[in-house]
Design a protein around this motif. Structure first.
Motif, PDB file in Angstrom:
ATOM      1  N   LYS A  34       0.822  -1.218   0.000  1.00 17.97           N
ATOM      2  CA  LYS A  34       0.000   0.000   0.000  1.00 17.97           C
ATOM      3  C   LYS A  34       0.851   1.261   0.000  1.00 17.97           C
ATOM      4  O   LYS A  34       0.544   2.223  -0.715  1.00 17.97           O
ATOM      5  N   CYS A  35       1.936   1.272   0.805  1.00 11.29           N
ATOM      6  CA  CYS A  35       2.771   2.475   0.888  1.00 11.29           C
ATOM      7  C   CYS A  35       3.496   2.769  -0.423  1.00 11.29           C
ATOM      8  O   CYS A  35       3.585   3.918  -0.840  1.00 11.29           O
ATOM      9  N   VAL A  36       3.995   1.717  -1.075  1.00 12.36           N
ATOM     10  CA  VAL A  36       4.678   1.923  -2.360  1.00 12.36           C
ATOM     11  C   VAL A  36       3.667   2.353  -3.421  1.00 12.36           C
ATOM     12  O   VAL A  36       3.925   3.277  -4.198  1.00 12.36           O
ATOM     13  N   LEU A  37       2.502   1.697  -3.441  1.00 15.79           N
ATOM     14  CA  LEU A  37       1.477   2.053  -4.419  1.00 15.79           C
ATOM     15  C   LEU A  37       0.988   3.483  -4.243  1.00 15.79           C
ATOM     16  O   LEU A  37       0.744   4.194  -5.219  1.00 15.79           O
ATOM     17  N   VAL A  38       0.846   3.900  -2.977  1.00 18.06           N
ATOM     18  CA  VAL A  38       0.299   5.232  -2.720  1.00 18.06           C
ATOM     19  C   VAL A  38       1.260   6.334  -3.185  1.00 18.06           C
ATOM     20  O   VAL A  38       0.822   7.424  -3.568  1.00 18.06           O
ATOM     21  N   ILE A  39       2.560   6.024  -3.187  1.00 16.84           N
ATOM     22  CA  ILE A  39       3.537   6.999  -3.693  1.00 16.84           C
ATOM     23  C   ILE A  39       3.332   7.212  -5.192  1.00 16.84           C
ATOM     24  O   ILE A  39       3.192   8.341  -5.665  1.00 16.84           O
ATOM     25  N   PHE A  40       3.285   6.103  -5.939  1.00 16.66           N
ATOM     26  CA  PHE A  40       3.194   6.201  -7.399  1.00 16.66           C
ATOM     27  C   PHE A  40       1.782   6.516  -7.885  1.00 16.66           C
ATOM     28  O   PHE A  40       1.615   7.096  -8.956  1.00 16.66           O
ATOM     29  N   ILE A  58       7.155   3.730  14.224  1.00 16.77           N
ATOM     30  CA  ILE A  58       7.811   3.545  12.925  1.00 16.77           C
ATOM     31  C   ILE A  58       6.781   3.588  11.800  1.00 16.77           C
ATOM     32  O   ILE A  58       6.948   4.295  10.797  1.00 16.77           O
ATOM     33  N   GLU A  59       5.702   2.852  11.975  1.00 19.21           N
ATOM     34  CA  GLU A  59       4.709   2.675  10.911  1.00 19.21           C
ATOM     35  C   GLU A  59       4.005   3.970  10.515  1.00 19.21           C
ATOM     36  O   GLU A  59       3.850   4.259   9.316  1.00 19.21           O
ATOM     37  N   LEU A  60       3.582   4.760  11.483  1.00 15.79           N
ATOM     38  CA  LEU A  60       2.828   5.974  11.173  1.00 15.79           C
ATOM     39  C   LEU A  60       3.664   7.037  10.445  1.00 15.79           C
ATOM     40  O   LEU A  60       3.198   7.617   9.461  1.00 15.79           O
ATOM     41  N   PRO A  61       4.913   7.312  10.890  1.00 16.07           N
ATOM     42  CA  PRO A  61       5.740   8.250  10.118  1.00 16.07           C
ATOM     43  C   PRO A  61       5.992   7.784   8.686  1.00 16.07           C
ATOM     44  O   PRO A  61       6.015   8.604   7.762  1.00 16.07           O
ATOM     45  N   VAL A  62       6.164   6.462   8.493  1.00  8.08           N
ATOM     46  CA  VAL A  62       6.378   5.931   7.142  1.00  8.08           C
ATOM     47  C   VAL A  62       5.137   6.173   6.286  1.00  8.08           C
ATOM     48  O   VAL A  62       5.244   6.572   5.117  1.00  8.08           O
ATOM     49  N   LEU A  63       3.959   5.952   6.854  1.00  7.04           N
ATOM     50  CA  LEU A  63       2.707   6.207   6.143  1.00  7.04           C
ATOM     51  C   LEU A  63       2.609   7.672   5.727  1.00  7.04           C
ATOM     52  O   LEU A  63       2.255   7.987   4.586  1.00  7.04           O
ATOM     53  N   ILE A  64       2.937   8.563   6.650  1.00 10.46           N
ATOM     54  CA  ILE A  64       2.870  10.002   6.374  1.00 10.46           C
ATOM     55  C   ILE A  64       3.868  10.404   5.287  1.00 10.46           C
ATOM     56  O   ILE A  64       3.543  11.184   4.378  1.00 10.46           O
ATOM     57  N   VAL A  65       5.081   9.863   5.362  1.00  9.45           N
ATOM     58  CA  VAL A  65       6.113  10.160   4.359  1.00  9.45           C
ATOM     59  C   VAL A  65       5.684   9.651   2.982  1.00  9.45           C
ATOM     60  O   VAL A  65       5.833  10.349   1.976  1.00  9.45           O
ATOM     61  N   ALA A  66       5.149   8.433   2.929  1.00 11.15           N
ATOM     62  CA  ALA A  66       4.697   7.858   1.663  1.00 11.15           C
ATOM     63  C   ALA A  66       3.610   8.723   1.035  1.00 11.15           C
ATOM     64  O   ALA A  66       3.639   9.004  -0.175  1.00 11.15           O
ATOM     65  N   CYS A  67       2.668   9.170   1.841  1.00  9.47           N
ATOM     66  CA  CYS A  67       1.590  10.033   1.338  1.00  9.47           C
ATOM     67  C   CYS A  67       2.135  11.387   0.887  1.00  9.47           C
ATOM     68  O   CYS A  67       1.676  11.938  -0.113  1.00  9.47           O
ATOM     69  N   ALA A  68       3.120  11.903   1.605  1.00 10.48           N
ATOM     70  CA  ALA A  68       3.726  13.183   1.241  1.00 10.48           C
ATOM     71  C   ALA A  68       4.396  13.094  -0.125  1.00 10.48           C
ATOM     72  O   ALA A  68       4.265  14.000  -0.960  1.00 10.48           O
ATOM     73  N   PHE A  69       5.108  11.997  -0.379  1.00  8.88           N
ATOM     74  CA  PHE A  69       5.754  11.826  -1.681  1.00  8.88           C
ATOM     75  C   PHE A  69       4.725  11.535  -2.775  1.00  8.88           C
ATOM     76  O   PHE A  69       4.936  11.881  -3.937  1.00  8.88           O
ATOM     77  N   GLY A  70       3.612  10.895  -2.398  1.00  9.85           N
ATOM     78  CA  GLY A  70       2.527  10.721  -3.346  1.00  9.85           C
ATOM     79  C   GLY A  70       1.927  12.063  -3.739  1.00  9.85           C
ATOM     80  O   GLY A  70       1.652  12.317  -4.916  1.00  9.85           O
ATOM     81  N   VAL A  86      12.965   6.416  -1.280  1.00 10.09           N
ATOM     82  CA  VAL A  86      11.926   6.457  -0.238  1.00 10.09           C
ATOM     83  C   VAL A  86      11.148   5.144  -0.199  1.00 10.09           C
ATOM     84  O   VAL A  86      10.831   4.631   0.884  1.00 10.09           O
ATOM     85  N   SER A  87      10.846   4.584  -1.357  1.00  6.97           N
ATOM     86  CA  SER A  87      10.102   3.315  -1.427  1.00  6.97           C
ATOM     87  C   SER A  87      10.888   2.185  -0.767  1.00  6.97           C
ATOM     88  O   SER A  87      10.334   1.408   0.027  1.00  6.97           O
ATOM     89  N   LEU A 135       9.009  -0.717   7.354  1.00  3.68           N
ATOM     90  CA  LEU A 135       7.747  -1.432   7.578  1.00  3.68           C
ATOM     91  C   LEU A 135       7.984  -2.892   7.924  1.00  3.68           C
ATOM     92  O   LEU A 135       7.181  -3.503   8.629  1.00  3.68           O
ATOM     93  N   LEU A 136       9.088  -3.451   7.445  1.00  5.57           N
ATOM     94  CA  LEU A 136       9.471  -4.817   7.827  1.00  5.57           C
ATOM     95  C   LEU A 136       9.760  -4.865   9.330  1.00  5.57           C
ATOM     96  O   LEU A 136       9.315  -5.774  10.037  1.00  5.57           O
ATOM     97  N   ILE A 137      10.482  -3.850   9.813  1.00  2.00           N
ATOM     98  CA  ILE A 137      10.798  -3.755  11.254  1.00  2.00           C
ATOM     99  C   ILE A 137       9.512  -3.553  12.058  1.00  2.00           C
ATOM    100  O   ILE A 137       9.297  -4.199  13.086  1.00  2.00           O
ATOM    101  N   ALA A 138       8.636  -2.647  11.566  1.00  4.04           N
ATOM    102  CA  ALA A 138       7.374  -2.358  12.262  1.00  4.04           C
ATOM    103  C   ALA A 138       6.489  -3.604  12.328  1.00  4.04           C
ATOM    104  O   ALA A 138       5.857  -3.877  13.354  1.00  4.04           O
ATOM    105  N   ALA A 139       6.446  -4.375  11.244  1.00  5.73           N
ATOM    106  CA  ALA A 139       5.630  -5.598  11.215  1.00  5.73           C
ATOM    107  C   ALA A 139       6.159  -6.632  12.209  1.00  5.73           C
ATOM    108  O   ALA A 139       5.381  -7.323  12.873  1.00  5.73           O
TER     109      ALA A 139
END
Length: 204
Positions: A77-83, A131-143, A179-180, A187-191
């Protein structure tokens, strides 16, 4: 592609990261106080997640099943949301708002069920969420940045902007790749934390 390059790339999108963080926080509040149609939508989301959780819990190795599901679900989802931001930033914006509302709704629901905020936030969210929430925010920002760049390029093509003032796509695409990759790593660490530490903390 190193970690230093990753943080340098974050600096180029710091305004959009801040904007994304503010929208995410605002959507958490909306989720907390949601009623009517919004609440019905969030309940439907929660029912779907509940069904998935029950299937994973009843598997032969629940923690491993949770780890695999959480990692691939979040990473894809995070990679897809960027592109997908290429669609004028609409997809990352919606993704950001929906996830924020779901989080706010879940926290409120758990509090109404009698769970303490300490248990919900410190045990349930912080271990992996830091970890997870900042990554989500960063991914959306780059999207969103992808969408801004698309609109800027279209503006230049239509003569609405001077040539040479648009984004450098070579630089930007390299940034999105960096970033991806680092988003997937984090996200691997967060999971691992969520399926290990968080799972055990909430099981007691």
């Amino acid at each position: 592609m190193g970690l230093r390059a990753f943080f340098q790339d974050l600096c180029t999108a710091r305004r959009l990261i801040l904007i994304s963080a503010l929208f995410f926080c605002a959507s958490i509040v909306v989720g907390w106080f949601s009623t009517g149609i919004i609440q019905a939508m969030l309940v439907q989301q929660m029912e779907g997640l509940g069904e998935v959780s029950q299937r994973l819990q009843s598997s032969e190795h629940p923690q491993w099943s949770f780890f695999v599901f959480i990692f691939f679900n979040n990473a894809i989802k995070c990679v897809l949301v960027i592109f997908a931001g290429a669609l004028f930033g609409i997809v990352p914006f919606i993704f950001l708002i929906v996830n924020g509302m779901v989080l706010g709704f879940v926290v409120h629901l758990q509090a109404d069920m009698g769970r303490s905020m300490y248990e919900i936030v410190v045990k349930g969210l912080l271990p992996h969420g830091v970890i997870e929430l900042p990554v989500l925010i960063v991914a959306c920002a780059f999207g969103l940045k992808f969408g801004v760049n698309i609109m800027s390029t279209l503006g230049t093509s239509l003569g609405l902007k001077r040539k040479g003032t648009g984004p450098s796509w070579k630089v930007f695409l390299k940034q999105t790749l960096t970033v991806s990759i680092w988003s997937v790593i984090f996200l691997l660490i967060a999971a691992a934390i969520e399926s290990g530490i968080t799972y055990r903390l909430l099981s007691h």
